[in-house]
Design an enzyme around this catalytic site. Sequence first.
Site, PDB file in Angstrom:
ATOM      1  N   GLU A 162       0.726  -1.169   0.076  1.00 23.03           N
ATOM      2  CA  GLU A 162       0.103   0.005   0.000  1.00 23.03           C
ATOM      3  C   GLU A 162       0.554   0.974   0.087  1.00 23.03           C
ATOM      4  OE1 GLU A 162      -2.286   0.563   3.388  1.00 23.03           O
ATOM      5  OE2 GLU A 162      -4.013   2.198   2.266  1.00 23.03           O
ATOM      6  N   LYS A 200      -2.455  -1.868  -3.191  1.00 26.77           N
ATOM      7  CA  LYS A 200      -3.741  -1.365  -2.361  1.00 26.77           C
ATOM      8  C   LYS A 200      -3.409   0.490  -2.648  1.00 26.77           C
ATOM      9  CE  LYS A 200      -6.765  -0.698   1.711  1.00 26.77           C
ATOM     10  NZ  LYS A 200      -6.806  -0.902   2.713  1.00 26.77           N
ATOM     11  N   ARG A 203     -12.376   3.537   5.951  1.00 29.53           N
ATOM     12  CA  ARG A 203     -13.300   4.562   6.059  1.00 29.53           C
ATOM     13  C   ARG A 203     -15.429   4.255   5.877  1.00 29.53           C
ATOM     14  NH1 ARG A 203      -8.984   9.271   5.914  1.00 29.53           N
ATOM     15  NH2 ARG A 203      -8.481   7.734   5.532  1.00 29.53           N
TER      16      ARG A 203
HETATM   17  P1  13P Z   1      -9.585   4.209   4.509  1.00 33.10           P
HETATM   18  O1  13P Z   1     -10.314   3.306   3.291  1.00 33.10           O
HETATM   19  O2  13P Z   1     -10.017   4.389   5.402  1.00 33.10           O
HETATM   20  O3  13P Z   1      -7.592   4.656   3.536  1.00 33.10           O
HETATM   21  O4  13P Z   1      -8.614   2.845   5.370  1.00 33.10           O
HETATM   22  C1  13P Z   1      -7.923   2.255   4.302  1.00 33.10           C
HETATM   23  C2  13P Z   1      -6.464   0.772   4.864  1.00 33.10           C
HETATM   24  O5  13P Z   1      -6.217   0.233   5.128  1.00 33.10           O
HETATM   25  C3  13P Z   1      -5.600   2.280   4.758  1.00 33.10           C
HETATM   26  O6  13P Z   1      -4.194   2.076   5.521  1.00 33.10           O
END
Ligand code: 13P
Length: 334
Positions: free
Chosen positions: A177, A219, A295
């Site tokens: 990510e 991600k 979120r």
């Molecule tokens: P959000 O979808 O709230 O951005 O969170 C995803 C996530 O795992 C961030 O590390």
Amino acid sequence: MDKQRLAQTAQALVAEGKGILAADESGGTIKRRFDSINVESTEDNRRNYREMLFRTAGVDKFISGVILFDETIRQDAADGTSMVKVLSDRGIIPGIKVDKGTVPLPEAPDELVTEGLDGLRDRLKEYNDLGAGFTKWRAVISISDNTPTSYGLAANAHALARFAALSQEAGLVPIVEPEVLRDGDHDIDRCFEVTEETLREVFEQLAQQKVLLEGMLLKPSMVISGGSSAKRADPDEVAERTIECFKRTLPASVPGVVFLSGGEPDDSVTANLNALNKQAAVAKAPWELSFSFGRSLQGAPLTAWAGKAENTEAAALAFYTRAKLTGEARKGAA
Ligand code: 13P
């Protein structure tokens, strides 16, 4: 490395119409979420809230995996069943956040680097024994006039690739990510430029560190206008620019992309994911375009729950509704 098993798990996580629930908020983040609904962040409250999400009827049609925090992967539900078993009994793959958050990058004002590599090999072995099928590591890239620097990108990409290589060695699918933050008033072109540079650096490092592309997921954030940008790109433009950016940087052998929601409003997250999947076929995008939302899946149920046992049913309904809509957007059918 069991290449076939890694590839199968990666594909299962991005199965048709399905994506990931990110429920891996660290202690500080879940406290902030609970503060917003005036609920104290106790171990029981965290367990009750997350158990409500994990047991919501019908969501296994849309949710392939859940990212857990260290506390949750070791926790039992109220009836004594482990949270891992609650998920795996429903065919949902438990995953685990393994990074330890961000710290300032030395000699790089306004840039962060993610910690957590020390001792990671041993922690991964334990998580595998606890029943995890995949892992996540989040790096943060901010957009400003002076950032990101090539130094900041290289440091973060290097750590992401170390994490990914160690995860695969332990038999776990890494979710890589590199989050390009939406904060700022930049336009979509600037986001495109930074995302392109970020992904180039990340895939360079993944190749150098011998990460199996078929056995990982990316991600990323979508290519979007900054959160306070005066001119907001619409979902069709977001989809077009995101796919264009990925075609330049993301190898076809990566089975899928699981977008983060990044604090964008729920309706625009859904509309963007829907547009992405509508355009994917026409643009011959070779990867599954799915989700790993925190979120955007949890905002509505968190508000409905408000820390009260009598709201559990309403909260589960709110979660089911968001998961269903997101699952439809993941097919381009919302
Ligand atoms: P959000 O979808 O709230 O951005 O969170 C995803 C996530 O795992 C961030 O590390």
